[in-house]
Each structure stands twice: as C-alpha cells, then as structure tokens.
Write a protein that holds these residues in place. Sequence first.
Motif, PDB file in Angstrom:
ATOM      1  N   ASP A  57       0.810  -1.212   0.000  1.00  7.56           N
ATOM      2  CA  ASP A  57       0.000   0.000   0.000  1.00  7.56           C
ATOM      3  C   ASP A  57       0.848   1.269   0.000  1.00  7.56           C
ATOM      4  O   ASP A  57       0.320   2.377   0.092  1.00  7.56           O
ATOM      5  N   THR A  58       2.172   1.095  -0.070  1.00  8.43           N
ATOM      6  CA  THR A  58       3.060   2.262  -0.038  1.00  8.43           C
ATOM      7  C   THR A  58       3.051   2.948  -1.394  1.00  8.43           C
ATOM      8  O   THR A  58       3.255   2.299  -2.423  1.00  8.43           O
ATOM      9  N   PRO A  59       2.804   4.259  -1.414  1.00 10.44           N
ATOM     10  CA  PRO A  59       2.730   4.913  -2.717  1.00 10.44           C
ATOM     11  C   PRO A  59       4.069   4.980  -3.443  1.00 10.44           C
ATOM     12  O   PRO A  59       5.116   5.085  -2.815  1.00 10.44           O
ATOM     13  N   VAL A  60       3.996   4.890  -4.755  1.00  8.22           N
ATOM     14  CA  VAL A  60       5.154   5.196  -5.593  1.00  8.22           C
ATOM     15  C   VAL A  60       5.171   6.714  -5.756  1.00  8.22           C
ATOM     16  O   VAL A  60       4.132   7.326  -6.007  1.00  8.22           O
ATOM     17  N   CYS A  61       6.347   7.320  -5.557  1.00  6.78           N
ATOM     18  CA  CYS A  61       6.439   8.789  -5.542  1.00  6.78           C
ATOM     19  C   CYS A  61       7.127   9.260  -6.816  1.00  6.78           C
ATOM     20  O   CYS A  61       8.263   8.873  -7.089  1.00  6.78           O
ATOM     21  N   ILE A  62       6.429  10.091  -7.570  1.00  7.24           N
ATOM     22  CA  ILE A  62       6.944  10.506  -8.877  1.00  7.24           C
ATOM     23  C   ILE A  62       7.012  12.030  -8.953  1.00  7.24           C
ATOM     24  O   ILE A  62       6.052  12.725  -8.593  1.00  7.24           O
ATOM     25  N   VAL A  67       2.847  19.542 -15.378  1.00  3.24           N
ATOM     26  CA  VAL A  67       1.980  19.976 -14.288  1.00  3.24           C
ATOM     27  C   VAL A  67       1.120  18.804 -13.833  1.00  3.24           C
ATOM     28  O   VAL A  67       0.505  18.137 -14.653  1.00  3.24           O
ATOM     29  N   ALA A  68       1.136  18.544 -12.522  1.00  3.20           N
ATOM     30  CA  ALA A  68       0.242  17.534 -11.961  1.00  3.20           C
ATOM     31  C   ALA A  68      -1.008  18.269 -11.487  1.00  3.20           C
ATOM     32  O   ALA A  68      -0.976  18.942 -10.457  1.00  3.20           O
ATOM     33  N   ASP A  69      -2.064  18.198 -12.291  1.00  2.00           N
ATOM     34  CA  ASP A  69      -3.287  18.978 -12.028  1.00  2.00           C
ATOM     35  C   ASP A  69      -4.229  18.183 -11.127  1.00  2.00           C
ATOM     36  O   ASP A  69      -4.887  17.250 -11.581  1.00  2.00           O
ATOM     37  N   PRO A  70      -4.328  18.569  -9.840  1.00  2.00           N
ATOM     38  CA  PRO A  70      -5.179  17.803  -8.939  1.00  2.00           C
ATOM     39  C   PRO A  70      -6.660  17.944  -9.274  1.00  2.00           C
ATOM     40  O   PRO A  70      -7.454  17.057  -8.965  1.00  2.00           O
ATOM     41  N   ALA A  71      -7.039  19.054  -9.907  1.00  2.00           N
ATOM     42  CA  ALA A  71      -8.463  19.258 -10.209  1.00  2.00           C
ATOM     43  C   ALA A  71      -8.965  18.228 -11.216  1.00  2.00           C
ATOM     44  O   ALA A  71     -10.071  17.702 -11.086  1.00  2.00           O
ATOM     45  N   PHE A  91      -1.441   5.559 -13.636  1.00  2.00           N
ATOM     46  CA  PHE A  91      -0.254   5.055 -12.943  1.00  2.00           C
ATOM     47  C   PHE A  91      -0.660   4.087 -11.837  1.00  2.00           C
ATOM     48  O   PHE A  91      -0.080   3.012 -11.679  1.00  2.00           O
ATOM     49  N   GLY A  92      -1.670   4.488 -11.054  1.00  2.00           N
ATOM     50  CA  GLY A  92      -2.123   3.650  -9.940  1.00  2.00           C
ATOM     51  C   GLY A  92      -2.575   2.282 -10.425  1.00  2.00           C
ATOM     52  O   GLY A  92      -2.224   1.249  -9.844  1.00  2.00           O
ATOM     53  N   ALA A  93      -3.364   2.286 -11.522  1.00  2.00           N
ATOM     54  CA  ALA A  93      -3.882   1.012 -12.046  1.00  2.00           C
ATOM     55  C   ALA A  93      -2.742   0.162 -12.603  1.00  2.00           C
ATOM     56  O   ALA A  93      -2.695  -1.057 -12.387  1.00  2.00           O
ATOM     57  N   ALA A  94      -1.794   0.804 -13.295  1.00  2.00           N
ATOM     58  CA  ALA A  94      -0.709   0.047 -13.918  1.00  2.00           C
ATOM     59  C   ALA A  94       0.235  -0.549 -12.874  1.00  2.00           C
ATOM     60  O   ALA A  94       0.821  -1.616 -13.089  1.00  2.00           O
ATOM     61  N   LEU A  95       0.380   0.152 -11.752  1.00  2.00           N
ATOM     62  CA  LEU A  95       1.330  -0.309 -10.723  1.00  2.00           C
ATOM     63  C   LEU A  95       0.617  -0.995  -9.560  1.00  2.00           C
ATOM     64  O   LEU A  95       1.259  -1.495  -8.632  1.00  2.00           O
ATOM     65  N   ASP A  96      -0.708  -0.966  -9.594  1.00  2.00           N
ATOM     66  CA  ASP A  96      -1.517  -1.657  -8.596  1.00  2.00           C
ATOM     67  C   ASP A  96      -1.207  -1.160  -7.180  1.00  2.00           C
ATOM     68  O   ASP A  96      -1.068  -1.973  -6.250  1.00  2.00           O
ATOM     69  N   ARG A  97      -1.075   0.128  -7.041  1.00  2.00           N
ATOM     70  CA  ARG A  97      -0.825   0.727  -5.722  1.00  2.00           C
ATOM     71  C   ARG A  97      -1.011   2.245  -5.829  1.00  2.00           C
ATOM     72  O   ARG A  97      -1.070   2.783  -6.936  1.00  2.00           O
ATOM     73  N   PRO A  98      -1.094   2.940  -4.688  1.00  2.00           N
ATOM     74  CA  PRO A  98      -1.248   4.393  -4.759  1.00  2.00           C
ATOM     75  C   PRO A  98      -0.023   5.043  -5.396  1.00  2.00           C
ATOM     76  O   PRO A  98       1.088   4.501  -5.308  1.00  2.00           O
ATOM     77  N   VAL A  99      -0.242   6.183  -6.031  1.00  2.00           N
ATOM     78  CA  VAL A  99       0.854   6.911  -6.664  1.00  2.00           C
ATOM     79  C   VAL A  99       0.736   8.388  -6.283  1.00  2.00           C
ATOM     80  O   VAL A  99      -0.362   8.944  -6.266  1.00  2.00           O
ATOM     81  N   SER A 100       1.849   8.978  -5.916  1.00  2.00           N
ATOM     82  CA  SER A 100       1.895  10.406  -5.600  1.00  2.00           C
ATOM     83  C   SER A 100       2.687  11.099  -6.707  1.00  2.00           C
ATOM     84  O   SER A 100       3.818  10.707  -7.004  1.00  2.00           O
ATOM     85  N   ILE A 101       2.104  12.113  -7.333  1.00  2.00           N
ATOM     86  CA  ILE A 101       2.751  12.768  -8.476  1.00  2.00           C
ATOM     87  C   ILE A 101       2.887  14.261  -8.221  1.00  2.00           C
ATOM     88  O   ILE A 101       1.946  14.914  -7.745  1.00  2.00           O
ATOM     89  N   ILE A 102       4.077  14.785  -8.509  1.00  2.00           N
ATOM     90  CA  ILE A 102       4.360  16.193  -8.225  1.00  2.00           C
ATOM     91  C   ILE A 102       5.230  16.767  -9.344  1.00  2.00           C
ATOM     92  O   ILE A 102       6.028  16.045  -9.955  1.00  2.00           O
ATOM     93  N   ASN A 103       5.071  18.041  -9.617  1.00  2.00           N
ATOM     94  CA  ASN A 103       5.922  18.734 -10.591  1.00  2.00           C
ATOM     95  C   ASN A 103       7.378  18.722 -10.090  1.00  2.00           C
ATOM     96  O   ASN A 103       7.635  18.852  -8.893  1.00  2.00           O
ATOM     97  N   ASP A 104       8.327  18.591 -11.014  1.00  2.00           N
ATOM     98  CA  ASP A 104       9.724  18.430 -10.581  1.00  2.00           C
ATOM     99  C   ASP A 104      10.300  19.674  -9.882  1.00  2.00           C
ATOM    100  O   ASP A 104      11.080  19.552  -8.936  1.00  2.00           O
ATOM    101  N   ALA A 105       9.887  20.858 -10.312  1.00  2.00           N
ATOM    102  CA  ALA A 105      10.386  22.064  -9.636  1.00  2.00           C
ATOM    103  C   ALA A 105       9.771  22.198  -8.245  1.00  2.00           C
ATOM    104  O   ALA A 105      10.431  22.658  -7.303  1.00  2.00           O
ATOM    105  N   ASP A 106       8.509  21.788  -8.109  1.00  2.00           N
ATOM    106  CA  ASP A 106       7.890  21.784  -6.777  1.00  2.00           C
ATOM    107  C   ASP A 106       8.599  20.778  -5.871  1.00  2.00           C
ATOM    108  O   ASP A 106       8.808  21.037  -4.681  1.00  2.00           O
ATOM    109  N   ALA A 107       8.958  19.627  -6.444  1.00  2.00           N
ATOM    110  CA  ALA A 107       9.692  18.619  -5.666  1.00  2.00           C
ATOM    111  C   ALA A 107      11.039  19.178  -5.218  1.00  2.00           C
ATOM    112  O   ALA A 107      11.445  19.019  -4.049  1.00  2.00           O
ATOM    113  N   PHE A 108      11.713  19.851  -6.128  1.00  2.00           N
ATOM    114  CA  PHE A 108      13.005  20.461  -5.795  1.00  2.00           C
ATOM    115  C   PHE A 108      12.839  21.467  -4.660  1.00  2.00           C
ATOM    116  O   PHE A 108      13.588  21.446  -3.672  1.00  2.00           O
TER     117      PHE A 108
END
Length: 313
Positions: A57-62, A67-71, A91-108
């Motif tokens: 159940d651990t999310p994959v973090c990407i 832009v990761a548009d939450p809306a 992504f969630g369906a393909a990896l069969d688990r939760p996925v967290s997605i963020i813009n790379d500059a926001d991650a930085f």
Amino acid sequence: MRLCADIGGSFVDMGIVDASGDIRDRQRHPTPVGDWHALVTLFRDALERHGGIIGADTPVCISLAGVADPASGTITSSNTPSVHGRRFDDFGAALDRPVSIINDADAFALAEATLGAGRDHRRVFGIILGTGVGGGLVEDSTILVDAHGIGGEWGHGEILVDSPIAPGSVPVFECGCGRTGCLDTIGGARGMERLHAWLHDGAHATSVEITSRWIAGDAACRTTIEYYSRLLAGPIATFLNSFPATIVPVGGGLSNCEPLIELLDRRVRTGMLTRPVDQVVVRTELRDRAGLLGAALASTRSLLIEDVLPSQR
Ligand SMILES: [Zn+2]
C-alpha cells in the motif's frame, strides 16, 4: 521505504528512499519518451526487485517535468508524450498501488525547503535552471499551488516584448507554452545558448562553453552573461518583492557554475526592496538528490520531517 522516480525529458532517475532520506539502488534509464508500457515496465521491474521491502500500500512517488493537475487528476504541459495527458489513476492502475505525483520544480523546492538550503527559512522560492526554467514555492513546508497545480512558474509569461520603435532589439522567442518572450526561452541552458547566438551573429556555443569562457575573460561571453544575468535577476527580485521568500535555492545544470549563482545573487539583492545583506540566491545543497527526496516528501512529509529533521538541524 518508497520507490521514488524523477521522470525527465531525457532520463528516468529512480531510487529507494528510506525514512532517513538515504537513497538506495539509484538507477538511471533513458526516458521511454513515447512508450507508456515501457515506462510502466521500468516501475514494475523496480517494484519487483524491492518487493520484500516496499509495502503493497506504499505509494510510488513521482516527480516529473509537467503539471500535476489535482483538479482533473491529469498530467498536463509535459514535453514527454508518454506521460502528457495521463491520468494519475493510470499510474495507480498500472502499478496496482497508490501513486503520488508532483511537478519536478515543486519537488526540488520542497526538498530544499525541508532538508536543504532552505531548511531554516519559512518561505522558499526554489528555482531550476536546467534545460529550461522551473520554479516552486514553499511556505511552512507546504507547496503553494492553485487548484490546477500551478505555482512559482516564473519561467512563463510574456516578459520579453519587442520594441515597436526598434524591432529586433529584444530577444523574443517562441516558448513551448504557446506564448512568446517567456523567460523560459532564454533562462535555461538552451536559452542561454539561444541568447548567445542572438547577441553574436548566430555563434554557437554550449552553456558550459559560455560560462567557462566568461570566467576565463572572453569578451563575447561576458556580454552574454551580463545580459543573461540581468534578464533573470530583475524578475526574481520583483518576484521576491511580491512573495517574501528569504532564500532562493537554485538547481539544474547551470547551478554548477558557482560564479554565475553569485552574480545572480548580487543582482537579485540589488533589485530587492529589503536589500538583504546575506546571500539570497544560493546553490542547491541536495544537488542531484533533491528530485527524489522532494517526490518522497510530497507523499511522506510527516514521516521524514519527524524522522529526519531533528537530527539534521
Ligand atoms: Zn512560456
């Protein structure tokens, strides 16, 4: 333990991030630019290799360039066709688990604000001077974005506008966002090269050559860097006069040139109403770890803040 990845236009950077912020099994693969299934396979293979230590159940973090548009739950504005327009659910369906997605500059920005150069600052404006220009805003360890995931995007907006009196006197280029005259067109490595060519009759030089020759005293490259640093420093200073961040960590390839960062810093501080004494524009502390750590922090911030920050402060 989390599988974290930074999907860039050229490479997918992957690793296993633990609660102490260490990155293990770091791998770099060419980005399957137009092949969604090949991209998924990279993740599935990594999950298979580490199946014993990553919970189901651990999310994959990407983090990714786009832009990761939450809306809409969709990735937009990406130059990578294999992810552009993809739903987070894909992504969630393909990896069969939760996925967290963020813009790379926001991650930085989040990583530098939490664990890097901005860890003692309440408001951080993290910028990337890579192939292009990126930016992210963090306040109190929270990324500031609007309902569509946009925030800190200082690279886009029509800043360079041609003069009706002296046409051709301003470097106005078309931007990937559909506008013209964005800082993104002259602010990253490709932009610096474009600006150099524009200033010097189409002369071709890489950004590394331009900065190296500038440091060695070359007159043409000095002109390029003068122009470049002024074009960037003005908007950064204006931005800081509007949003009172007190530190600007810089990542991306151009951040490797310390004299360039110092020049930008001097120019930015001159343009700030507060005229800070201490350096404001600084080189990234986390270097090439920022992307993966930021992706992890976006999904596991409480864990990392509790476990990592006390020992690092
Ligand atoms: Zn643009």
